[in-house]
Design a protein around this motif. Structure first.
Motif, PDB file in Angstrom:
ATOM      1  N   ASP B   5       0.762  -1.295  -0.042  1.00  0.00           N
ATOM      2  CA  ASP B   5       0.016   0.007   0.097  1.00  0.00           C
ATOM      3  C   ASP B   5       0.715   1.372  -0.077  1.00  0.00           C
ATOM      4  O   ASP B   5       1.241   1.911   0.990  1.00  0.00           O
ATOM      5  CB  ASP B   5      -0.673  -0.143   1.255  1.00  0.00           C
ATOM      6  CG  ASP B   5      -1.958   0.842   1.290  1.00  0.00           C
ATOM      7  OD1 ASP B   5      -2.016   1.600   0.275  1.00  0.00           O
ATOM      8  OD2 ASP B   5      -2.402   1.314   2.263  1.00  0.00           O
ATOM      9  N   GLY B 111      -1.921  -2.756   9.046  1.00  0.00           N
ATOM     10  CA  GLY B 111      -1.780  -2.224   7.554  1.00  0.00           C
ATOM     11  C   GLY B 111      -0.919  -0.911   7.733  1.00  0.00           C
ATOM     12  O   GLY B 111      -0.441  -0.716   6.872  1.00  0.00           O
ATOM     13  N   PRO B 193      -5.987  -5.336   5.497  1.00  0.00           N
ATOM     14  CA  PRO B 193      -4.705  -5.177   4.784  1.00  0.00           C
ATOM     15  C   PRO B 193      -3.700  -5.998   4.940  1.00  0.00           C
ATOM     16  O   PRO B 193      -3.625  -6.690   6.185  1.00  0.00           O
ATOM     17  CB  PRO B 193      -4.394  -3.519   5.006  1.00  0.00           C
ATOM     18  CG  PRO B 193      -4.983  -3.337   6.311  1.00  0.00           C
ATOM     19  CD  PRO B 193      -6.215  -4.403   6.433  1.00  0.00           C
TER      20      PRO B 193
END
Lengths: 446, 260
Positions: B5, B111, B193
């Motif tokens: 990400d 995440g 995530p």
């Protein structure tokens, strides 16, 4: 830790050079992937350029971030959300100190120790010779990889201006406190962010201020439409507005606020918005409008108490500050290891990976249109994963290397920028992060 | 596993505004370098739910212990933001321990923050399955919420009845402090995530939980490639139950092994 590794063979350990922001994130991300790390730092504390106590630190009393907090912080360790949009440099230092303490990075740093040379051993390893800062006996250790994070804002680039000057000339790196400006007649040379900051500080303190720039720039305000300007800009990027449209919007925004700065005597920009490193300064147009800053062209020569300008004018400052930037310098590495050119500018894949030495990486050697920390973080993640892939799956590592080396420069550095010496490592943070993302995905286990 | 990400437009262009955060902290007498624990309560609960037993117990075993009350009216993103902000403000890498919907918040926070370790206790990761369980166990309290009314949680949902059991006063006391304001986004299906860093994750729960059904518990554990640690006979609110000591001791034992 800290007992002498004997006989200097650190096997699979990685050597990190520097404990500034880039070095710290390299250490953290290497540790996270299970590497042993020795980090060498010539100073006695972390923070690198951001630690104003360090003799190589370029920060001055009034320095604030020019990218806003969300675009500056490490992606996995946010700055406190109660901090201002553009924190002061001392807050950045305390942030780095907390980062180091939080992840216990200090245990892996040898402070007061300089790397004097690093030589490849021929089998992928590195022989790193270190020495107490400022002398002392040296020691050589062997490492499996070398990660260089020695910063690029410490070796001043000084302009060569012919002639003798009777007043004082200082590089911006030596400028710390506005007291030296008080009641002086100050000439600031350089149109970068530091030059503009110093011109503004001089406008607040000095008797008279000239600001010499070679070309006209687009000065971005720190706020537009009620938000930090870089956050608004990223919204346009999120919507994938084409560059032409963004340039048009940029010009419209400028036209509606400060307007055409040539009326104050500044030259017209010779490039479009987004084609040079962003200059973020809301106060420069303000002080131009107050008549506190007089824009002048290049300085061609000194003559006693006067400076001669490119347009033939002569001005008589008593203090000249050259805010002409810094040169990258890797005095402990042979230039060919980094494929460096005559000016010492390395040619690295993604500005990170040495092309001929798979165990050599440089962190933080980019100049993005955002903060550097997020990029340095992801460079470190990629480096750590790359080094691990080499150990766990050499065949795949070779395939990734092959694929990456075929990628053209334009795929990760799409920005068209004015051709100047200082824009060589300019990157667009989105394009750049996308390239790192694709590299990270390639290295994923299938 | 979701992808890396790197591009975080939401965080870059629309950062979560700051808010006062209620953090209850209990520090051990002597700090011998153990990682701090950050407890994250679920729907309707606040830091008080952990302050009751788990916080003092963890501090007694040498762990700096903190519990965070979700900001009033905050959405999931704001809650995740508050957890990450609080964790990053601690002097050392924190262990995130989420309960119920708080476990979903922790899964999301993983995440964004490289936790030292994480524990998902009776995790509500899938809103639909939790809604189904709630309709079975407490239709009268749940149905109004579906048409915009109030959600009320019942003793039957949260606590077990068999010995050792809480007293009626205790149960009334706990229920009166609950203020569940569910948000529709809890029903949105989203994979948690990819955790940043290398946090080991432990999932604990009870086969007799009337909020998190057994299959949901197994799915949560499988997402972190493990099997859930079970405490049969306990209700959903593991930290308030009469046998509250068993799960927290198991968590701290596991943690002690992980941080060696």
């Amino acid at each position: 830790m800290h007992d002498s590794p004997d006989p200097g063979d650190r096997r699979d350990a990685v050597c990190v050079v520097g404990a500034g922001a880039s070095g710290l994130t390299a250490v953290k991300n290497l540790l996270e992937l299970g590497f042993q790390v020795d980090c060498y730092e010539r100073e006695t504390a972390v923070g690198g350029a951001w630690n104003w106590r360090h003799d190589r630190s370029p920060v001055y009393a009034g320095a604030h971030l020019i990218s806003s907090r969300p675009l500056t912080e490490f992606p996995d360790f946010p700055m406190p959300d109660t901090w201002p949009d553009y924190p002061h440099h001392s807050q950045v230092l305390s942030y780095l100190e907390r980062y180091a303490a939080h992840f216990r990075l200090g245990e892996h740093v040898w402070f007061g120790t300089e790397v004097v040379s690093a030589v490849p051993t021929g089998d992928g390893g590195w022989e790193v010779t270190t020495q107490s800062t400022g002398g002392g006996s040296s020691r050589t250790s062997r490492y499996a990889a070398l990660v260089v994070a020695n910063g690029h804002n410490w070796d001043p680039r000084r302009p060569t201006i012919p002639g003798e000057f009777r007043g004082r000339v200082m590089h911006s790196s030596a400028y710390k406190d506005p007291a030296v400006l008080r009641d002086r007649k100050v000439l600031v040379i350089g149109g970068g962010n530091t030059g503009c900051d110093l011109a503004v500080e001089a406008a607040q303190q000095a008797r008279q201020v000239w600001h010499s720039t070679r070309r006209g720039y687009w000065y971005a305000p720190k706020y537009v439409l009620g938000r930090p300007a870089d956050q608004v800009n990223d919204r346009l990027l999120k919507w994938r507005l084409p560059l032409r449209l963004r340039q048009w919007l940029y010009r419209r925004t400028v036209a509606m606020t400060t307007g055409d700065l040539t009326r104050f005597g500044l030259p017209e920009p010779d490039h479009q918005p987004y084609e040079s490193h962003p200059i973020v300064n809301s106060q420069l147009p303000y002080y131009l409008g107050h008549g506190r800053i007089t824009p002048v062209p290049d300085v061609t020569a000194f003559d006693g108490s006067a400076a001669e300008l490119a347009d033939g004018r002569r001005i008589e400052p008593d203090l000249v500050i050259t805010a002409t930037g810094y040169r990258p310098r890797f005095e402990f590495l042979a230039p060919e290891l980094l494929d460096a050119d005559e000016q010492g500018r390395p040619d690295l894949h993604l500005h990170t990976f040495a092309r001929k030495h798979p165990t050599l990486a440089v962190i933080g050697l980019v100049q993005p249109d955002s903060g550097v920390f997020p990029l340095a973080h992801w460079q470190s993640v990629a480096t750590a994963r790359w080094l691990r892939l080499r150990l766990t799956d050499p065949a795949r590592a070779a395939a990734v290397q092959q694929k990456e080396s075929a990628k053209p420069l334009a795929s990760w550095s799409k920005r068209r920028v004015v051709k100047t010496e200082r824009h060589w490592f300019e990157v667009d943070h989105l394009d750049y992060l996308r390239s790192l993302e694709s590299l990270l995905n390639e290295m994923e286990p299938a | 596993m979701t992808a890396f990400d790197l591009l975080r437009f939401e965080d870059w262009t629309n950062p979560v505004p700051p808010a006062d955060r209620e953090v209850v902290s209990l520090l051990p007498e002597e700090d011998d370098g153990r990682p701090p624990l950050l407890f994250v309560p679920g729907l309707g609960h606040g830091a008080w739910a952990f302050a009751e037993h788990w916080l003092p117990h963890a501090a007694g075993r040498g762990f700096p212990a903190h519990a965070l009350t979700p900001r009033p009216g905050g959405d999931l993103r704001a809650q995740v933001h508050d957890v990450v902000q609080t964790a990053a403000s601690l002097p050392r890498q924190a262990v995130l321990i989420g309960h119920g919907v708080g476990a979903l918040v922790v899964a999301r926070a993983l995440g964004r923050y490289p936790a030292r370790a994480a524990v998902l206790a009776a995790p509500v990761l899938g809103g639909w399955s939790a809604l189904g369980s709630a309709l079975r166990a407490n239709p009268g309290g749940t149905l109004p919420a579906l048409v915009g009314g109030r959600l009320s949680l019942s003793a039957r949902q949260l606590f077990q009845s068999g010995p050792p059991a809480l007293t009626a006063e205790q149960i009334t006391g706990y229920l009166s402090r609950l203020d569940p304001k569910p948000r529709a986004e809890l029903l949105r299906r989203a994979t948690p995530p990819r955790p940043v860093g290398d946090a080991p994750v432990l999932v604990i729960g009870s086969p007799d939980d009337r909020v998190v059904a057994r299959p949901a518990l197994d799915r949560a554990a499988a997402a972190y490639s493990g099997a859930p640690l079970m405490f049969p006979g306990m209700g959903h609110d593991l930290m308030l139950e009469a046998s509250w000591a068993e799960p927290i001791d198991a968590i701290l034992d596991w943690l002690t092994k992980q941080i060696k």
